[in-house]
Design an enzyme around this catalytic site. Structure first.
Site, PDB file in Angstrom:
ATOM      1  N   TYR A  60       4.827 -10.165   0.943  1.00 37.01           N
ATOM      2  CA  TYR A  60       5.200  -9.536   2.464  1.00 37.01           C
ATOM      3  C   TYR A  60       7.342 -10.282   2.312  1.00 37.01           C
ATOM      4  O   TYR A  60       7.145  -9.136   2.914  1.00 37.01           O
ATOM      5  CB  TYR A  60       4.447 -10.286   3.048  1.00 37.01           C
TER       6      TYR A  60
ATOM      7  N   GLU B 262       1.234  -1.410  10.499  1.00 35.93           N
ATOM      8  CA  GLU B 262       0.098  -0.909  10.162  1.00 35.93           C
ATOM      9  C   GLU B 262       1.301   0.213  10.656  1.00 35.93           C
ATOM     10  O   GLU B 262       1.256   1.373   9.451  1.00 35.93           O
ATOM     11  CB  GLU B 262      -0.386  -1.113  10.594  1.00 35.93           C
TER      12      GLU B 262
HETATM   13  N1  BES Z   1      -3.401  -3.527   4.184  1.00 35.50           N
HETATM   14  C1  BES Z   1      -2.936  -5.553   4.494  1.00 35.50           C
HETATM   15  C2  BES Z   1      -3.781  -5.619   4.583  1.00 35.50           C
HETATM   16  C3  BES Z   1      -5.091  -6.119   3.445  1.00 35.50           C
HETATM   17  C4  BES Z   1      -4.241  -6.264   1.772  1.00 35.50           C
HETATM   18  C5  BES Z   1      -5.930  -5.598   2.426  1.00 35.50           C
HETATM   19  C6  BES Z   1      -4.736  -6.540   0.843  1.00 35.50           C
HETATM   20  C7  BES Z   1      -6.576  -6.176   2.059  1.00 35.50           C
HETATM   21  C8  BES Z   1      -6.146  -6.453   0.483  1.00 35.50           C
HETATM   22  C9  BES Z   1      -2.523  -5.043   6.181  1.00 35.50           C
HETATM   23  O1  BES Z   1      -0.841  -3.823   6.432  1.00 35.50           O
HETATM   24  C10 BES Z   1      -1.559  -6.291   6.548  1.00 35.50           C
HETATM   25  O2  BES Z   1      -0.885  -6.841   6.071  1.00 35.50           O
HETATM   26  N2  BES Z   1      -2.248  -6.832   7.506  1.00 35.50           N
HETATM   27  C11 BES Z   1      -1.776  -7.857   7.692  1.00 35.50           C
HETATM   28  C12 BES Z   1      -0.937  -7.671   9.029  1.00 35.50           C
HETATM   29  C13 BES Z   1       0.587  -8.399   9.751  1.00 35.50           C
HETATM   30  C14 BES Z   1       1.171  -8.888   7.633  1.00 35.50           C
HETATM   31  C15 BES Z   1       1.404  -7.640  10.094  1.00 35.50           C
HETATM   32  C16 BES Z   1      -2.781  -8.995   8.299  1.00 35.50           C
HETATM   33  O3  BES Z   1      -4.056  -8.623   8.669  1.00 35.50           O
HETATM   34  O4  BES Z   1      -2.667 -10.016   8.847  1.00 35.50           O
HETATM   35 ZN    ZN Z   2       0.567  -4.780   5.405  1.00 39.10          ZN
END
Ligand code: BES
Ligand code: ZN
Length: 642
Positions: A422, A333
């Site tokens: 990702y 984050e």
């Molecule tokens: N920005 C994302 C969460 C998100 C993405 C919310 C798309 C809604 C739509 C956040 O940064 C994220 O990637 N969270 C991951 C963290 C992990 C990859 C370390 C999670 O929640 O698992």
């Molecule tokens: Zn993210």
């Protein structure tokens, strides 16, 4: 809606001249170099129409510069009521179009000191995008004030009864804007292609604290009124609000944790590394631009591990594992403060530019803080996930989703939240790094963050930037197009290996082929880190007999005592193996935890289980648990169990 017609039909000559010049001017602002792009490989490149398909707003013609919110948060009827005051760019148009989803629009006025009511229409509602709010304005109108109220249908807001909080005394509210949910709590031009500054006056019950993705108070105000300023321009999906019985625990000069008071002490231990982490990140890719980096620990219903709301990352309480094993989520984050918040994906088809860069950057932070061995462990686990995801996507009704550049028109942008953006994204960058060399690659990334700071970027502009600033000057030939517009994983993807994880895999294999479970009877859970256990568990076969699984559980207490990441993996294995013994623990887990990636695969396993009554168990548990899930998780799980 207008702009859609403009781009999808070749009738430019029908447009009037003023409109055309505004359009061309705006295009140049968005650095539409992408229009003269290089790409012949991409069959998707029908027409280089780069605009956001997921908004109804006419942001290319008129756009919000600044938004001021005047809102009252009411926990008696779980609604937010108030005004969204938009200060617009100068324009000659007679209509301003905003996005709304399930909002009650009460009236709309024009003007700042003197407000004059105007007329508006609301278009047809779409299940994904909501509806266009079309406001009639005079050419040159600068201020548009939308009076509105949220309603029960809301998708962004999670209203929690006290029993779903840590303290169990006060209600709680938080918002989730990404990807296109902001429009369900604020009428906005809900596209990442437009950046806005915002301010807000929020009134909440007197004993609660309100926080936003903005400059935040450190303590409660006895009158329940809070003022917020976000002076840097951000995309609408990053506007966020949280209200609850919340206390601040400072960690460093510019960082700290907000949490319910019950959790302060645990937070202080778990997140002690944050101040150092900010410095580490700055050393890699330049100054942190948002002054403050705080996190807020939300209740268990929060559907993500973390959400990068600027100045105030929203975090899941499962991160408080007691062993600092989830610190990579914070690194992630924090990394978004550059990739995503500073340089933002132009459309949700370019989502990998946010997440791929962030996973890459996250791993660099982890390496700099905890060493290459730990960073590699994380990368190997991600890679395993990626291979599984690619297989699943190939079998799905959208095999094209394994491309980095997505085609999500008429689909929910949430569909793009897969390991492709990702992990394939991150491995694309790692592969580039391995060819260019780390020094050159870091310089390139620093330049990229500088050049595009506070801007949005399309995949195509990125490719141009990459060619011009890394590949051409260093005479590197690289299969960029295959990576970005091709399905699956290119051959030249770099391989990462971890000896520590290999050991865990071998141990699991031995057990799978009938070997003794514990050669060393003294093995404890604390002998290995969470990530090692995850790999051990995922490499255990679901054909193992249940006695063996229970023997492991007795010794290592995965079901009862492990952290939530390990539990999730363990439950999946046991459901697949048909082991009913874990059920009481599993039921508790599913009722407590709303983090989507933790519960989604468990529900999937239950629905595909060899035990017939697992499906019934899944449905019944979901019915008990769903009031503790945010809309995002509820929606995903609902599709699985029905
Ligand atoms: N920005 C994302 C969460 C998100 C993405 C919310 C798309 C809604 C739509 C956040 O940064 C994220 O990637 N969270 C991951 C963290 C992990 C990859 C370390 C999670 O929640 O698992
Ligand atoms: Zn993210």
């Amino acid at each position: 809606m207008k702009k859609k017609i403009i781009f999808t039909t070749p009738i430019y000559h029908n447009m009037n001249n003023i409109f055309l010049s505004i359009l061309l001017f705006t295009l140049s602002l968005f650095s539409f170099s992408a229009y003269t792009n290089i790409n012949h490989y991409n069959p998707l490149f029908k027409s280089q129409n780069i605009f956001d398909q997921h908004t109804y707003s006419n942001y290319l013609v008129i756009s919000t510069n600044h938004l001021h919110l005047d809102l009252i948060v009411n926990f008696e009827n779980n609604t937010i009521t108030g005004v969204a005051r938009h200060q617009m760019s100068k324009s000659n148009t007679s209509k301003a179009i905003f996005d709304i989803k399930n909002l009650n629009i009460q009236k709309i006025t024009l003007g700042k000191e003197i407000e004059i009511e105007t007329t508006f229409t609301i278009g047809k509602n779409d299940k994904i995008k909501g509806a266009p709010l079309i406001v009639n304005i005079k050419p040159g109108t600068e201020y548009i004030n939308i009076y509105y109220q949220t309603n029960k249908e809301n998708e962004a807001l999670d209203w929690l009864e006290p029993e779903l909080t840590a303290g169990k005394k006060y209600p709680y509210l938080y918002t989730q804007g990404q990807a296109i949910l902001t429009r369900s709590w604020i009428p906005v031009q809900d596209t990442p292609m437009n950046r806005i500054t915002y301010s807000a006056d929020i009134k909440v019950p007197k004993n609660l604290l309100a926080l936003m993705s903005a400059e935040n108070p450190k303590e409660k105000n006895p009158n329940g009124k809070y003022h917020f300023e976000m002076k840097q321009a951000i995309p609408s999906y990053l506007i966020a609000l949280v209200v609850g019985d919340i206390k601040y625990t400072p960690l460093g000069k510019f960082s700290g944790v907000y949490s319910e008071p019950e959790l302060s002490k645990q937070c202080k231990y778990e997140f002690v590394d944050i101040p150092k982490m900010i410095k580490t990140a700055e050393n890699l890719y330049g100054n942190y631009q948002w002054d403050q980096f705080d996190i807020v620990i939300l209740p268990y219903s929060f559907p993500f591990g973390g959400m990068e709301n600027p100045r105030l990352t929203f975090a899941n309480p499962t991160l408080i594992a007691g062993d600092r094993s989830s610190i990579s989520v914070i690194a992630h984050e924090l990394a978004h403060s550059w990739s995503g918040n500073l340089v933002t994906n132009a459309t949700w088809n370019d989502f990998w530019l946010n997440e791929g860069f962030t996973v890459y950057f996250e791993n660099r932070i982890m390496e700099a803080m905890y060493g290459k061995e730990i960073a590699d462990i994380n990368a190997v686990i991600e890679f395993q996930d990626l291979l599984t995801s690619i297989e699943d996507i190939e079998k799905s009704e959208h095999p094209e989703d394994s491309r980095l550049k997505l085609e999500l028109d008429n689909r929910d942008p949430d569909d793009g939240m897969t390991d492709i953006a990702y992990v394939k994204g991150a491995f694309f960058l790692r592969t580039l790094e391995s060819i260019a060399g780390r020094n050159k690659f870091d310089k390139f990334l620093q330049g990229y963050f500088n050049s595009y700071a506070f801007k949005t970027i399309t995949t195509e502009s990125f490719i141009q930037y990459l060619n011009k600033n890394l590949l051409e000057p260093n005479k590197i030939t690289f299969n960029t197009n295959e990576w970005i517009y091709g399905k699956g994983l290119p051959e030249n993807c770099i391989k990462i290996n971890s000896k520590r994880l290999n050991k865990m895999e071998n141990w699991a294999q031995e057990i799978n082929s009938g070997g003794k479970v514990f050669k060393n009877k003294k093995i404890k859970r604390s002998d290995f880190v969470t990530q090692e256990w995850l790999v051990f568990i995922r490499k255990l076969s679901s054909e193992l007999n249940i006695k063996t699984l229970n023997q492991i559980d007795v010794q290592l207490k995965f079901s009862s005592k492990a952290n939530d990441a390990i539990k999730s993996q363990w439950f999946i294995l046991n459901v697949n193996a048909g082991n009913k013994k874990i059920r009481p623990y599993l039921e508790k887990y599913l009722i407590k935890i709303g983090r989507r990636w933790y519960i989604e695969s468990i529900y999937k396993s239950l629905m595909e289980s060899r035990l017939i009554d697992d499906q019934k168990f899944a449905k019944e548990t979901f019915n008990k648990a769903k009031k503790g899930y945010h809309y995002i998780s509820k929606n995903t799980i609902e599709k699985i169990v029905n």
